[in-house]
Design an enzyme around this catalytic site. Structure first.
Site, PDB file in Angstrom:
ATOM      1  N   VAL A  78      25.387  53.412  27.942  1.00 58.87           N
ATOM      2  CA  VAL A  78      24.731  53.866  26.720  1.00 58.87           C
ATOM      3  C   VAL A  78      25.789  54.102  25.653  1.00 58.87           C
ATOM      4  CG1 VAL A  78      24.691  56.344  27.307  1.00 58.87           C
ATOM      5  CG2 VAL A  78      22.944  55.406  25.843  1.00 58.87           C
ATOM      6  N   LYS A  79      25.480  53.621  24.468  1.00 57.60           N
ATOM      7  CA  LYS A  79      26.419  53.702  23.345  1.00 57.60           C
ATOM      8  C   LYS A  79      25.844  54.698  22.361  1.00 57.60           C
ATOM      9  CE  LYS A  79      28.051  50.283  19.900  1.00 57.60           C
ATOM     10  NZ  LYS A  79      27.735  50.927  18.659  1.00 57.60           N
TER      11      LYS A  79
END
Ligand code: FBP
Length: 269
Positions: A189-190
């Site tokens: 996840v960014k």
């Protein structure tokens, strides 16, 4: 499911993703500070630095990337992450939405993608639709055994209208977005940098062992940028996905050298 640590987009468990989808997301204005960055091959060359574990491209630039590799006999280009949705700054919309414009099948079978990227705008009026589209992307990626990186950017009506949140970088909002990455089935996840070590720690506390990477943001000094990346990694983050802080520099190599030390060699800033 293939372990994310076996993917070429990670090295010793961490990642440095060179994002180059800005021509879609923001338009050519992002190339004005460094006009040569408008040429995709310039940025493809930057991606050959050892620190870079993936280059994130939209479908058309990904096709260009594979042709560039083939035409020049390049075998040390960065692993390819195909961004399968995206949106421009041009239309007027009632709220944030990022349509899918590349299938996972095309990304993997035609472009030999090493990973898939998807932007999720939780909090938008269109969140439900994006969840459905993400489901299709995530399940297709699983069937091919390629990891999914979620650009998790909660924004829109639901965030603005909620007095409990101060905005997109509110640590509680960022942590919520990260948690959605875990629960919806992303491998990485960014997230936007929430402004402090405590903020990143809050995010880490919400996601178990899910890989997390910091989103670069607008260009700042080498020192300020490295400090944020160091804070992220030392608070348990797994690296960085960065665009402008690399391609808006005349010579990004020294900064990439430093990022390599911070992300993969645990060097202090
Ligand atoms: P930067 O490092 O330049 O911020 O790039 C990261 C990124 O997520 C890009 O992939 C994308 O084009 C851009 O930021 C989107 O940012 P925003 O939606 O906040 O304008």
């Amino acid at each position: 499911m293939n372990p994310i640590d076996d993917s070429p987009i990670t090295r010793d468990g961490n990642s440095l993703i060179l994002a180059y989808d800005h021509g879609t997301e923001h338009g050519p204005v992002d190339f004005e500070p460094m006009p040569k960055s408008a040429d995709p091959t310039h940025v493809f060359e930057v991606g050959r630095h050892d620190a870079v574990t993936a280059i994130a491209l939209q479908k058309g630039t990904a096709e260009y990337y594979r042709s560039w590799e083939a035409d020049h006999g390049i075998d040390d280009g960065a692993p390819l992450l195909v961004k399968v949705n995206g949106n421009s700054n041009l239309p007027t919309r009632d709220d944030y939405y990022s349509p899918t414009q590349c299938s996972v099948e095309y990304a993997v079978e035609e472009l030999d993608a090493d990973a898939i990227g998807y932007t999720m705008y939780a909090g938008s009026l269109h969140e439900d639709r994006m969840w459905t589209e993400f489901r299709e992307v995530q399940e297709a990626a699983r069937s091919y055994g390629v990891p999914v990186v979620m650009w998790s950017y909660p924004r829109g009506e639901g965030i603005q209208a909620n007095d409990a949140y101060s905005g997109q970088s509110d640590p509680a909002v960022v942590a919520y977005g990260a948690r959605l990455g875990l629960e919806l089935g992303a491998d990485v996840v960014k997230c936007k940098y929430p402004g402090s070590r405590e903020g990143w720690q809050q995010l880490e506390d919400a996601v178990g062992d899910l890989k997390t990477v910091m989103s670069g943001g607008s260009k700042r000094s080498d020192e300020a940028f490295l400090e944020d990346v160091y804070t992220t990694v030392s608070a348990g983050g797994n690296g960085l996905a960065v665009g402008r802080n690399i391609f808006q520099r005349e010579d990004p190599e020294p900064l990439l050298d430093d990022l390599e030390s911070v992300i993969f060699e645990a060097r202090e800033v």
